[in-house]
Design a protein around this motif. Sequence first.
Motif, short mmCIF file in Angstrom:
data_model
loop_
_atom_site.label_atom_id
_atom_site.label_comp_id
_atom_site.label_asym_id
_atom_site.label_seq_id
_atom_site.Cartn_x
_atom_site.Cartn_y
_atom_site.Cartn_z
N ALA A 172 -11.49 -4.63 23.30
CA ALA A 172 -11.46 -5.95 22.67
C ALA A 172 -11.50 -5.80 21.15
N ALA A 173 -12.33 -4.86 20.68
CA ALA A 173 -12.40 -4.63 19.24
C ALA A 173 -11.09 -4.06 18.72
N ALA A 174 -10.48 -3.19 19.51
CA ALA A 174 -9.20 -2.61 19.10
C ALA A 174 -8.10 -3.65 19.06
N ALA A 175 -8.23 -4.70 19.86
CA ALA A 175 -7.22 -5.77 19.89
C ALA A 175 -7.38 -6.72 18.71
N GLY A 176 -8.41 -6.54 17.89
CA GLY A 176 -8.58 -7.36 16.70
C GLY A 176 -9.45 -8.58 16.92
N GLU A 177 -10.09 -8.69 18.06
CA GLU A 177 -10.96 -9.82 18.33
C GLU A 177 -12.28 -9.61 17.59
N THR A 178 -12.86 -10.71 17.12
CA THR A 178 -14.16 -10.62 16.49
C THR A 178 -15.16 -11.35 17.37
N ARG A 179 -16.36 -10.85 17.41
CA ARG A 179 -17.39 -11.41 18.27
C ARG A 179 -17.86 -12.74 17.72
N GLY A 180 -17.74 -13.81 18.54
CA GLY A 180 -18.29 -15.10 18.16
C GLY A 180 -17.46 -15.90 17.17
N ARG A 181 -16.46 -15.33 16.57
CA ARG A 181 -15.66 -16.06 15.58
C ARG A 181 -14.19 -15.97 15.95
N GLN A 182 -13.56 -17.11 16.01
CA GLN A 182 -12.13 -17.17 16.27
C GLN A 182 -11.40 -17.23 14.93
N ARG A 183 -10.19 -16.67 14.91
CA ARG A 183 -9.38 -16.80 13.69
C ARG A 183 -8.96 -18.26 13.54
N ARG A 184 -8.94 -18.73 12.31
CA ARG A 184 -8.51 -20.10 12.05
C ARG A 184 -7.01 -20.19 12.30
N ALA A 185 -6.60 -21.28 12.91
CA ALA A 185 -5.18 -21.48 13.19
C ALA A 185 -4.41 -21.62 11.88
N ARG A 186 -3.20 -21.13 11.86
CA ARG A 186 -2.36 -21.20 10.67
C ARG A 186 -2.00 -22.66 10.40
N THR A 187 -2.13 -23.08 9.14
CA THR A 187 -1.82 -24.45 8.77
C THR A 187 -0.31 -24.63 8.65
N ALA A 188 0.19 -25.65 9.31
CA ALA A 188 1.61 -25.99 9.20
C ALA A 188 1.71 -27.14 8.21
N PHE A 189 2.06 -26.82 6.96
CA PHE A 189 2.17 -27.84 5.93
C PHE A 189 3.44 -28.65 6.16
N THR A 190 3.36 -29.95 5.89
CA THR A 190 4.57 -30.78 5.97
C THR A 190 5.40 -30.56 4.72
N SER A 191 6.65 -30.94 4.75
CA SER A 191 7.51 -30.76 3.58
C SER A 191 7.01 -31.58 2.40
N GLU A 192 6.43 -32.75 2.67
CA GLU A 192 5.88 -33.57 1.58
C GLU A 192 4.68 -32.88 0.92
N GLN A 193 3.83 -32.27 1.75
CA GLN A 193 2.68 -31.55 1.21
C GLN A 193 3.12 -30.38 0.36
N ILE A 194 4.09 -29.62 0.83
CA ILE A 194 4.59 -28.46 0.09
C ILE A 194 5.21 -28.90 -1.23
N CYS A 195 5.97 -29.97 -1.18
CA CYS A 195 6.61 -30.48 -2.39
C CYS A 195 5.56 -30.85 -3.44
N ARG A 196 4.52 -31.56 -3.02
CA ARG A 196 3.45 -31.96 -3.95
C ARG A 196 2.69 -30.73 -4.45
N LEU A 197 2.42 -29.77 -3.57
CA LEU A 197 1.72 -28.55 -3.99
C LEU A 197 2.55 -27.78 -5.00
N GLU A 198 3.85 -27.64 -4.75
CA GLU A 198 4.74 -26.91 -5.67
C GLU A 198 4.81 -27.61 -7.04
N LYS A 199 4.91 -28.93 -7.04
CA LYS A 199 4.95 -29.68 -8.31
C LYS A 199 3.67 -29.48 -9.10
N THR A 200 2.55 -29.52 -8.40
CA THR A 200 1.26 -29.30 -9.06
C THR A 200 1.18 -27.88 -9.59
N PHE A 201 1.66 -26.92 -8.81
CA PHE A 201 1.63 -25.51 -9.21
C PHE A 201 2.49 -25.28 -10.45
#
Length: 86
Positions: A17-46
């Motif tokens: 289980a450790a070799a498979a990259g699992e951590t005890r008691g903690r799950q990896r956070r799911a990847r955020t799927a940003f909307t195109s509007e969010q990305i556009c606003r983030l890029e403009k701010t950046f």
Amino acid sequence: DESSGYESESAGAERSAAAAGETRGRQRRARTAFTSEQICRLEKTFQRQKYLGATERRKLAAALQLSEIQIKTWFQNRRMKLKRQI
């Protein structure tokens, strides 16, 4: 017994289980799927500013309905992307 040279099944399962990259008691956070509007606003701010202060980050997070950590991480990743491009 331990002198036989065989490990117990539970010890082998823990290692695999450790070799498979699992951590005890903690799950990896799911990847955020940003909307195109969010990305556009983030890029403009950046484009205006590469770093956000706490209050700016809080306002942007509220406006985009994202967490402050998601905004912070997005800016960190975007700065690294810019650094690689340069």
